[in-house]
Design an enzyme around this catalytic site. Structure first.
Site, mmCIF file in Angstrom:
data_model
loop_
_atom_site.group_PDB
_atom_site.id
_atom_site.type_symbol
_atom_site.label_atom_id
_atom_site.label_comp_id
_atom_site.label_asym_id
_atom_site.label_seq_id
_atom_site.Cartn_x
_atom_site.Cartn_y
_atom_site.Cartn_z
ATOM 1 N N ASN A 9 0.773 -1.290 0.023
ATOM 2 C CA ASN A 9 0.182 0.174 -0.007
ATOM 3 C C ASN A 9 0.911 1.151 0.166
ATOM 4 O O ASN A 9 1.390 1.617 1.162
ATOM 5 C CB ASN A 9 -0.988 0.017 1.277
ATOM 6 C CG ASN A 9 -1.612 1.230 1.379
ATOM 7 O OD1 ASN A 9 -1.677 2.065 0.568
ATOM 8 N ND2 ASN A 9 -2.079 1.379 2.530
ATOM 9 N N LYS A 11 0.341 4.249 -0.539
ATOM 10 C CA LYS A 11 -0.357 5.596 0.107
ATOM 11 C C LYS A 11 0.012 6.753 -0.784
ATOM 12 O O LYS A 11 -0.045 6.495 -2.073
ATOM 13 C CB LYS A 11 0.083 5.823 1.517
ATOM 14 C CG LYS A 11 -0.046 4.518 2.234
ATOM 15 C CD LYS A 11 0.076 4.898 3.620
ATOM 16 C CE LYS A 11 0.004 3.360 4.497
ATOM 17 N NZ LYS A 11 -0.146 3.724 6.112
ATOM 18 N N HIS A 95 -9.522 1.546 4.661
ATOM 19 C CA HIS A 95 -8.348 1.721 5.468
ATOM 20 C C HIS A 95 -8.388 2.761 6.302
ATOM 21 O O HIS A 95 -9.118 3.690 6.281
ATOM 22 C CB HIS A 95 -7.058 2.282 4.374
ATOM 23 C CG HIS A 95 -5.767 2.331 5.223
ATOM 24 N ND1 HIS A 95 -5.486 3.341 5.926
ATOM 25 C CD2 HIS A 95 -5.123 1.200 4.966
ATOM 26 C CE1 HIS A 95 -4.068 3.076 6.419
ATOM 27 N NE2 HIS A 95 -3.983 1.862 5.718
ATOM 28 N N GLU A 97 -6.785 4.954 7.466
ATOM 29 C CA GLU A 97 -6.618 6.547 7.073
ATOM 30 C C GLU A 97 -7.802 7.122 6.650
ATOM 31 O O GLU A 97 -8.106 8.457 6.667
ATOM 32 C CB GLU A 97 -5.476 6.730 6.310
ATOM 33 C CG GLU A 97 -4.130 6.609 7.261
ATOM 34 C CD GLU A 97 -2.926 5.753 6.373
ATOM 35 O OE1 GLU A 97 -2.915 5.990 5.237
ATOM 36 O OE2 GLU A 97 -1.898 5.192 7.219
ATOM 37 N N GLU A 167 -5.855 -4.600 10.511
ATOM 38 C CA GLU A 167 -4.671 -3.533 10.759
ATOM 39 C C GLU A 167 -4.890 -2.531 12.030
ATOM 40 O O GLU A 167 -5.574 -1.752 11.961
ATOM 41 C CB GLU A 167 -4.642 -2.519 9.519
ATOM 42 C CG GLU A 167 -4.479 -3.152 8.161
ATOM 43 C CD GLU A 167 -3.963 -2.274 7.213
ATOM 44 O OE1 GLU A 167 -2.571 -2.412 6.530
ATOM 45 O OE2 GLU A 167 -4.265 -1.171 6.917
ATOM 46 N N GLY A 173 2.407 2.372 10.448
ATOM 47 C CA GLY A 173 3.280 3.508 10.313
ATOM 48 C C GLY A 173 4.023 3.618 11.669
ATOM 49 O O GLY A 173 4.712 4.885 11.804
ATOM 50 N N SER A 212 3.169 -1.827 10.405
ATOM 51 C CA SER A 212 4.572 -2.058 10.821
ATOM 52 C C SER A 212 5.232 -3.498 10.294
ATOM 53 O O SER A 212 6.054 -3.757 11.079
ATOM 54 C CB SER A 212 4.991 -1.570 12.127
ATOM 55 O OG SER A 212 4.569 -0.114 12.077
HETATM 56 P P1 PGA Z 1 2.727 0.239 7.600
HETATM 57 O O1 PGA Z 1 1.192 0.493 6.857
HETATM 58 O O2 PGA Z 1 3.245 -0.932 7.059
HETATM 59 O O3 PGA Z 1 3.705 1.476 7.125
HETATM 60 O O4 PGA Z 1 2.373 0.410 9.096
HETATM 61 C C1 PGA Z 1 0.461 -0.498 6.940
HETATM 62 C C2 PGA Z 1 -0.994 -0.016 6.013
HETATM 63 O O5 PGA Z 1 -1.362 1.125 6.440
HETATM 64 O O6 PGA Z 1 -1.616 -0.425 5.094
#
Ligand code: PGA
Length: 249
Positions: A9, A11, A95, A97, A167, A173, A212
């Site tokens: 992903n 982003k 997601h 976000e 998630e 992140g 992460s």
């Molecule tokens: P990350 O993000 O691996 O940077 O923690 C995962 C995601 O948001 O899909």
């Protein structure tokens, strides 16, 4: 046996140049990826370029969002048929976000999930609790509520053509990965909830972990019984890091 799926992903990251070199790197390393199916989810504007660059490879691609509407006066939105025009196979829906920064509600996510399926695009449905919710001990309620919105609209059988990504928001992140046991517990809960409605679908549906995941923790996470792959943010932006996760699958 469920096939391992590793999805990147990206982003809102990348440029024409960096994406071209990322994809070349991934394609070059795919001969060492033995077990996992690999997907990259790209910002909309790069999808035609990604489609072209991946045309001769086994790497699939997806979008990071989709409109719940088919067409019309929705300035700035991208529809399922537009994604279809470029052969988009997957789309991330719900997601965290999108939920936390853009106010997307469970019902909106469910409509996006439905719009993707109607067009034959596989939704990657994200579920997950915030840190506060985990501390309050309501992780299962939150994940169940998010999943129920989709099940009520589309039915449990729809999951046969979909992917789930658990998630935990506090792990995205932040470098604070869920332990394999913490993740496995929630994955097992999700699969169990689906099994209570349809055992066959529960056995087949891929449930990815996201938050992460990186080259050093992927193997342990992916070895857990109900963790069928990963949704990878930060570590999907470098071919070497992403490939290391794909090889761990
Ligand atoms: P990350 O993000 O691996 O940077 O923690 C995962 C995601 O948001 O899909």
């Amino acid at each position: 046996m469920r096939q391992t799926l590793v999805a990147g992903n990206w982003k809102m990251n990348g440029s024409k140049e960096s994406i071209q070199s990322l994809l070349s790197g991934i394609k070059a390393g795919m001969s060492d990826v033995k077990n996992a199916a690999v997907v990259v989810c790209a910002p909309y504007i790069y999808i035609p370029m990604v489609a072209e660059q991946l045309a001769d490879s086994e790497v699939s691609f997806g979008a990071e969002n989709i409109s719940e509407h088919e067409a019309g006066a929705f300035t700035g939105e991208i529809s399922a048929s537009m994604l279809n025009d470029f052969g988009t196979e997957y789309v991330i829906v719900g997601h965290s976000e999108r939920r936390s920064l853009y106010g997307e509600q469970d019902a909106d996510t469910a409509k996006k999930y439905a719009a993707a399926r109607k067009a034959g695009i596989k939704p990657i449905l994200c579920l997950g609790e915030s840190l506060e919710e985990r501390e309050q001990g309501v992780t299962e309620e939150v994940v169940a509520r998010q999943l129920d919105a989709v099940l009520e609209l589309e039915g449990v059988e729809s999951l046969a053509d979909a992917v789930i990504a658990y998630e935990p928001v506090w792990a995205i992140g932040t470098g604070m990965t869920a332990t394999p046991e913490q993740a496995q517990d929630v994955h097992k809960f999700i699969r169990g909830k689906i099994a209570a409605m349809n055992a066959d679908v529960a056995e087949k549906v891929q449930i990815l972990y996201g938050g992460s995941m990186n080259a050093s923790n992927a193997k342990e996470l992916l070895s857990m019984e109900d963790i069928d792959g990963g949704l990878i943010g930060g570590a999907s932006l470098k071919a070497e890091d992403f490939l290391a996760i794909c090889k761990a699958g």
